[in-house]
Design a protein around this motif. Sequence first.
Motif, PDB file in Angstrom:
ATOM      1  N   ALA A   1       0.629  -1.150  -0.135  1.00 41.48           N
ATOM      2  CA  ALA A   1      -0.208   0.395   0.148  1.00 41.48           C
ATOM      3  C   ALA A   1       0.503   1.171  -0.012  1.00 41.48           C
ATOM      4  CB  ALA A   1      -0.546  -0.095   1.465  1.00 41.48           C
ATOM      5  N   SER A   2       2.119   1.453   0.726  1.00 44.59           N
ATOM      6  CA  SER A   2       2.658   2.421   0.624  1.00 44.59           C
ATOM      7  C   SER A   2       4.195   2.549  -0.403  1.00 44.59           C
ATOM      8  CB  SER A   2       3.226   2.374   2.220  1.00 44.59           C
ATOM      9  OG  SER A   2       3.814   1.720   2.892  1.00 44.59           O
ATOM     10  N   HIS A   3       4.251   1.129  -0.302  1.00 49.80           N
ATOM     11  CA  HIS A   3       5.793   0.926  -1.434  1.00 49.80           C
ATOM     12  C   HIS A   3       4.847   0.776  -3.111  1.00 49.80           C
ATOM     13  CE1 HIS A   3       7.354   1.364   3.003  1.00 49.80           C
ATOM     14  NE2 HIS A   3       8.721   1.655   2.106  1.00 49.80           N
ATOM     15  N   GLN A   4       4.168   0.427  -3.481  1.00 55.09           N
ATOM     16  CA  GLN A   4       3.995  -0.156  -4.566  1.00 55.09           C
ATOM     17  C   GLN A   4       4.486   0.697  -5.347  1.00 55.09           C
ATOM     18  OE1 GLN A   4       0.268  -1.946  -4.970  1.00 55.09           O
ATOM     19  NE2 GLN A   4       1.248  -3.884  -6.597  1.00 55.09           N
ATOM     20  N   ASN A   5       5.227   0.369  -7.088  1.00 48.97           N
ATOM     21  CA  ASN A   5       4.911   1.377  -8.358  1.00 48.97           C
ATOM     22  C   ASN A   5       3.610   1.784  -8.512  1.00 48.97           C
ATOM     23  OD1 ASN A   5       7.703   1.715  -7.090  1.00 48.97           O
ATOM     24  ND2 ASN A   5       8.724   0.529  -9.353  1.00 48.97           N
ATOM     25  N   GLY A   6       3.792   2.524  -9.778  1.00 48.42           N
ATOM     26  CA  GLY A   6       2.607   3.090 -10.935  1.00 48.42           C
ATOM     27  C   GLY A   6       2.623   1.511 -11.314  1.00 48.42           C
ATOM     28  N   ASP A   7       3.797   0.701 -11.773  1.00 50.74           N
ATOM     29  CA  ASP A   7       3.103  -0.456 -12.928  1.00 50.74           C
ATOM     30  C   ASP A   7       2.839  -1.335 -11.969  1.00 50.74           C
ATOM     31  OD1 ASP A   7       5.683  -1.406 -11.326  1.00 50.74           O
ATOM     32  OD2 ASP A   7       6.544  -0.949 -12.747  1.00 50.74           O
ATOM     33  N   GLY A   8       2.643  -1.541 -11.122  1.00 52.57           N
ATOM     34  CA  GLY A   8       2.458  -3.091 -10.051  1.00 52.57           C
ATOM     35  C   GLY A   8       3.378  -3.710  -8.903  1.00 52.57           C
ATOM     36  N   SER A   9       4.764  -2.746  -9.475  1.00 53.85           N
ATOM     37  CA  SER A   9       5.545  -3.457  -8.845  1.00 53.85           C
ATOM     38  C   SER A   9       6.510  -3.251  -7.781  1.00 53.85           C
ATOM     39  CB  SER A   9       7.074  -3.701  -9.294  1.00 53.85           C
ATOM     40  OG  SER A   9       7.222  -2.301  -9.707  1.00 53.85           O
ATOM     41  N   LEU A  10       6.949  -3.455  -7.501  1.00 50.69           N
ATOM     42  CA  LEU A  10       8.039  -3.426  -5.838  1.00 50.69           C
ATOM     43  C   LEU A  10       9.289  -3.275  -6.160  1.00 50.69           C
ATOM     44  CD1 LEU A  10       7.251  -6.007  -2.542  1.00 50.69           C
ATOM     45  CD2 LEU A  10       6.695  -3.102  -3.413  1.00 50.69           C
ATOM     46  N   PHE A  11       9.932  -2.255  -6.051  1.00 55.34           N
ATOM     47  CA  PHE A  11      11.077  -1.360  -6.270  1.00 55.34           C
ATOM     48  C   PHE A  11      11.514  -1.810  -7.886  1.00 55.34           C
ATOM     49  CE2 PHE A  11      11.089  -2.545  -1.827  1.00 55.34           C
ATOM     50  CZ  PHE A  11      11.118  -1.278  -1.444  1.00 55.34           C
ATOM     51  N   ARG A  12      10.792  -2.822  -9.148  1.00 58.15           N
ATOM     52  CA  ARG A  12      10.813  -2.473 -10.038  1.00 58.15           C
ATOM     53  C   ARG A  12      11.635  -4.035  -9.965  1.00 58.15           C
ATOM     54  NH1 ARG A  12      13.685   1.452 -14.352  1.00 58.15           N
ATOM     55  NH2 ARG A  12      14.431   1.326 -12.619  1.00 58.15           N
ATOM     56  N   SER A  13      11.373  -4.858  -9.479  1.00 62.57           N
ATOM     57  CA  SER A  13      12.515  -6.362  -8.799  1.00 62.57           C
ATOM     58  C   SER A  13      10.794  -7.244  -9.491  1.00 62.57           C
ATOM     59  CB  SER A  13      12.322  -6.168  -7.632  1.00 62.57           C
ATOM     60  OG  SER A  13      13.341  -7.076  -6.938  1.00 62.57           O
ATOM     61  N   PRO A  14      11.726  -8.417  -9.993  1.00 65.15           N
ATOM     62  CA  PRO A  14      10.332  -9.293 -10.389  1.00 65.15           C
ATOM     63  C   PRO A  14      10.570 -10.163  -9.068  1.00 65.15           C
ATOM     64  CG  PRO A  14      11.754  -8.829 -12.275  1.00 65.15           C
ATOM     65  CD  PRO A  14      12.786  -7.951 -10.935  1.00 65.15           C
ATOM     66  N   SER A  15      11.762 -10.619  -8.576  1.00 62.57           N
ATOM     67  CA  SER A  15      11.679 -11.394  -7.121  1.00 62.57           C
ATOM     68  C   SER A  15      10.755 -10.930  -6.336  1.00 62.57           C
ATOM     69  CB  SER A  15      13.022 -11.500  -6.679  1.00 62.57           C
ATOM     70  OG  SER A  15      13.912 -10.243  -6.773  1.00 62.57           O
ATOM     71  N   ALA A  16      10.981  -9.501  -5.791  1.00 59.04           N
ATOM     72  CA  ALA A  16      10.736  -9.022  -4.886  1.00 59.04           C
ATOM     73  C   ALA A  16       8.507  -9.360  -4.996  1.00 59.04           C
ATOM     74  CB  ALA A  16      10.474  -7.541  -4.099  1.00 59.04           C
ATOM     75  N   THR A  17       8.466  -8.596  -6.531  1.00 61.12           N
ATOM     76  CA  THR A  17       7.171  -8.416  -6.970  1.00 61.12           C
ATOM     77  C   THR A  17       6.666  -9.882  -6.998  1.00 61.12           C
ATOM     78  OG1 THR A  17       7.656  -6.640  -8.379  1.00 61.12           O
ATOM     79  CG2 THR A  17       5.631  -7.511  -8.353  1.00 61.12           C
ATOM     80  N   ALA A  18       7.092 -10.925  -6.969  1.00 59.04           N
ATOM     81  CA  ALA A  18       6.812 -12.163  -7.213  1.00 59.04           C
ATOM     82  C   ALA A  18       6.199 -12.708  -5.917  1.00 59.04           C
ATOM     83  CB  ALA A  18       7.534 -13.432  -8.225  1.00 59.04           C
ATOM     84  N   PHE A  19       7.310 -12.312  -4.874  1.00 55.91           N
ATOM     85  CA  PHE A  19       7.125 -13.172  -3.499  1.00 55.91           C
ATOM     86  C   PHE A  19       6.127 -11.854  -2.959  1.00 55.91           C
ATOM     87  CE2 PHE A  19       7.885 -12.076   0.834  1.00 55.91           C
ATOM     88  CZ  PHE A  19       7.625 -13.339   1.461  1.00 55.91           C
ATOM     89  N   ALA A  20       5.601 -10.822  -3.621  1.00 55.93           N
ATOM     90  CA  ALA A  20       4.504 -10.066  -2.882  1.00 55.93           C
ATOM     91  C   ALA A  20       3.053 -10.469  -3.551  1.00 55.93           C
ATOM     92  CB  ALA A  20       4.704  -8.818  -2.444  1.00 55.93           C
ATOM     93  N   PHE A  21       3.294 -10.541  -4.458  1.00 57.01           N
ATOM     94  CA  PHE A  21       2.093 -11.644  -5.408  1.00 57.01           C
ATOM     95  C   PHE A  21       0.904 -12.901  -4.484  1.00 57.01           C
ATOM     96  CE2 PHE A  21       0.245 -14.196  -8.340  1.00 57.01           C
ATOM     97  CZ  PHE A  21      -0.879 -13.722  -8.506  1.00 57.01           C
TER      98      PHE A  21
END
Length: 312
Positions: free
Chosen positions: A218-238
């Motif tokens: 809620a506080s760190h997600q980028n506009g493109d839906g990612s976390l820090f443009r990191s595929p690994s961190a975003t995959a974990f978050a999903f």
Amino acid sequence: MIAKRSINPKQKKEMELLARKIKQGFMSSTTLSWVSRSAYDTAWVAMVPHPDHPGRPLFPQCLQWVIGSQRRRRCGFWGQTDVRGRPTLDCLIATLACMAALKTWAAGDPHCIEEGLEFLRSTTGELLTAYCGFESVGIPRWFAVVFPGMLELAGSLGLDVFPGGFSRVMEGVFEQRRRILADNKEHDGGFYYPPLEWFLEALPADHAGGVDCAEFLASHQNGDGSLFRSPSATAFAFMATGDARCRAYLEAMVAEASVVGTAVVSHGVGVPAVYPVDELLQNLVMVDVLEGLGLDEHFTKEIADAVHYIHR
């Protein structure tokens, strides 16, 4: 300066035709066509289960890439090598992540994991000792955070990576992580570090009382839906939240990575360490590739435009 070899009119015409074909391919290629794939990040994307069918991966093409990208003729590891083709620290975390992906889905040849384990057991101590020997370098901060986390993930999946226990140098990496997590510094003596959550997928569950992924998104997600443009961190978050924007980011990335030029690859899809890729990097890589191929004289406008963009 070495003079270029003279060519006859027929050869010149053939080179110009080839240059036009290459130019068409460059112009139709996606940004990711220029960027190397990350075995570590691809493995994390491959571990994502399908929300409607938890028993199978959401991105089987990434799992296929993991299966096909092991360097089985080179000791059985995954990841980037140095300029001499030797394994690097990246190979340690990439191999752990790729084995975790294979174990998660019981995929690939059983010997793949066995070879990965043998590589880690025979090489980890040597690599870590080599880095510890460089007083001006030492173990990088990112590695000290990620490596222990990946060992813990492997253990949770039933992979006994080091049955004889950790060596002193490996224990030192765990101690370094403990200090990093306790201090949580973002800068030190002029060096600035990314926030620890950049490595969200590798943080211990009890760090700072546990990271609430939904609250963090809620506080760190980028506009493109990612976390820090990191595929690994975003995959974990999903995987932790089922967030629709995380899924859309991952799907868009895998779709773009599936295209090379105008063709769709069918032999597995790897993803980069960062997505989307900065246009500056794209231009730098393009110039380097063209000059390396000796085709710069056929792409003067494209190179001039790229250099102008870089120095603007």
